[in-house]
Design an enzyme around this catalytic site. Structure first.
Site, PDB file in Angstrom:
ATOM      1  N   HIS A   1       0.858  -1.237  -0.040  1.00 51.91           N
ATOM      2  CA  HIS A   1       0.122  -0.156   0.090  1.00 51.91           C
ATOM      3  C   HIS A   1       0.862   1.392   0.035  1.00 51.91           C
ATOM      4  O   HIS A   1       1.803   1.357   0.737  1.00 51.91           O
ATOM      5  CB  HIS A   1      -0.887   0.137   1.160  1.00 51.91           C
ATOM      6  CG  HIS A   1      -2.019   0.865   1.123  1.00 51.91           C
ATOM      7  ND1 HIS A   1      -2.012   2.258   1.134  1.00 51.91           N
ATOM      8  CD2 HIS A   1      -3.209   0.631   0.523  1.00 51.91           C
ATOM      9  CE1 HIS A   1      -3.053   2.871   1.092  1.00 51.91           C
ATOM     10  NE2 HIS A   1      -3.937   1.928   0.679  1.00 51.91           N
ATOM     11  N   PRO A   2       0.524   2.312  -1.001  1.00 58.03           N
ATOM     12  CA  PRO A   2       1.298   3.413  -0.967  1.00 58.03           C
ATOM     13  C   PRO A   2       1.245   4.394   0.045  1.00 58.03           C
ATOM     14  O   PRO A   2       1.688   5.722  -0.168  1.00 58.03           O
ATOM     15  CB  PRO A   2       1.181   3.931  -2.460  1.00 58.03           C
ATOM     16  CG  PRO A   2      -0.556   3.556  -2.353  1.00 58.03           C
ATOM     17  CD  PRO A   2      -0.551   2.064  -1.849  1.00 58.03           C
ATOM     18  N   CYS A   3       0.426   4.210   1.058  1.00 59.73           N
ATOM     19  CA  CYS A   3      -0.036   5.516   1.939  1.00 59.73           C
ATOM     20  C   CYS A   3       1.113   6.029   2.658  1.00 59.73           C
ATOM     21  O   CYS A   3       1.295   7.475   2.875  1.00 59.73           O
ATOM     22  CB  CYS A   3      -1.071   4.936   2.826  1.00 59.73           C
ATOM     23  SG  CYS A   3      -0.226   3.596   4.056  1.00 59.73           S
ATOM     24  N   GLN A   4       2.324   5.549   2.961  1.00 57.54           N
ATOM     25  CA  GLN A   4       3.158   5.932   3.424  1.00 57.54           C
ATOM     26  C   GLN A   4       4.550   6.438   2.754  1.00 57.54           C
ATOM     27  O   GLN A   4       5.524   6.929   3.155  1.00 57.54           O
ATOM     28  CB  GLN A   4       4.094   5.203   4.561  1.00 57.54           C
ATOM     29  CG  GLN A   4       2.947   4.874   5.865  1.00 57.54           C
ATOM     30  CD  GLN A   4       2.513   5.997   6.480  1.00 57.54           C
ATOM     31  OE1 GLN A   4       3.121   6.885   6.783  1.00 57.54           O
ATOM     32  NE2 GLN A   4       1.186   6.049   6.922  1.00 57.54           N
TER      33      GLN A   4
END
Length: 187
Positions: free
Chosen positions: A145-148
């Site tokens: 997941h690219p959230c950070q």
């Protein structure tokens, strides 16, 4: 955040670096949409006895205790909603069945989830490594997941001349992606 132009420049620089170091990544471009530049690498990982990945002779058999190859295909794409690169991958057995996500979770290094304990750590893992529909190929694929990623890349840019290579070598090993040291030396 990474602009589409920065992403494209980083990919083209990375591909040049790879070709000089004998590392094989294949680019796929869509002339109609500049955000649809993707690079792909295929890799085989041999999983041994006692691994978290269940191994089968065929779909209906019980686990076998010999080493088997798993076929990984890694994709780096531009994630438009987050404005960052994103690492996607598939992991298949020799019979072309997908390795279950739960088995892949067993591979993720503990250091990636060590700041979260117990059920929080398990929840974090399910949110970090997940299965999605590939935004370009429209088939199931696993994703980090690219959230950070945006804040991570901001930090990397402070000390690295090649933020893309630093990003990929930092997150890739968590899902088995091997990046040879020769790439860093070539840079």
């Amino acid at each position: 955040m990474v602009s589409v132009g920065e992403y494209r420049d980083a990919i083209h620089s990375f591909l040049k670096l790879c070709s000089g170091a004998g590392e094989e990544w294949t680019p796929f471009e869509d002339d109609m949409d500049e955000t649809r530049l993707m690079i792909v690498k295929k890799q085989i990982i041999v999983v041994g006895e006692g691994s978290a990945v269940e191994t089968y002779d065929d779909v209906n058999s019980s686990p076998v205790d010999t080493n088997i190859p798993l076929y990984f295909e890694y994709h780096v794409i531009y994630n438009q909603p987050f404005s960052v690169p994103q690492l996607l991958f598939t992991a298949t057995r020799p019979d072309e069945s997908l390795v279950p996500l739960s088995a892949l979770h067993e591979w993720v290094p503990q250091s990636l989830i060590s700041s979260h304990s117990g059920d929080q750590g398990k929840q974090y893992l399910w949110e970090t490594l997940t299965q999605i529909e590939h935004p370009i190929l429209h088939r199931p694929i696993y994703a980090l997941h690219p959230c950070q990623t945006s804040s991570f890349i901001t930090q990397i840019r402070k000390f690295s001349k090649n933020w893309f290579l630093s990003w990929l070598t930092s997150i890739g090993p968590a899902v088995g992606l091997k990046i040879p040291l020769s790439l860093a030396k070539a840079h």
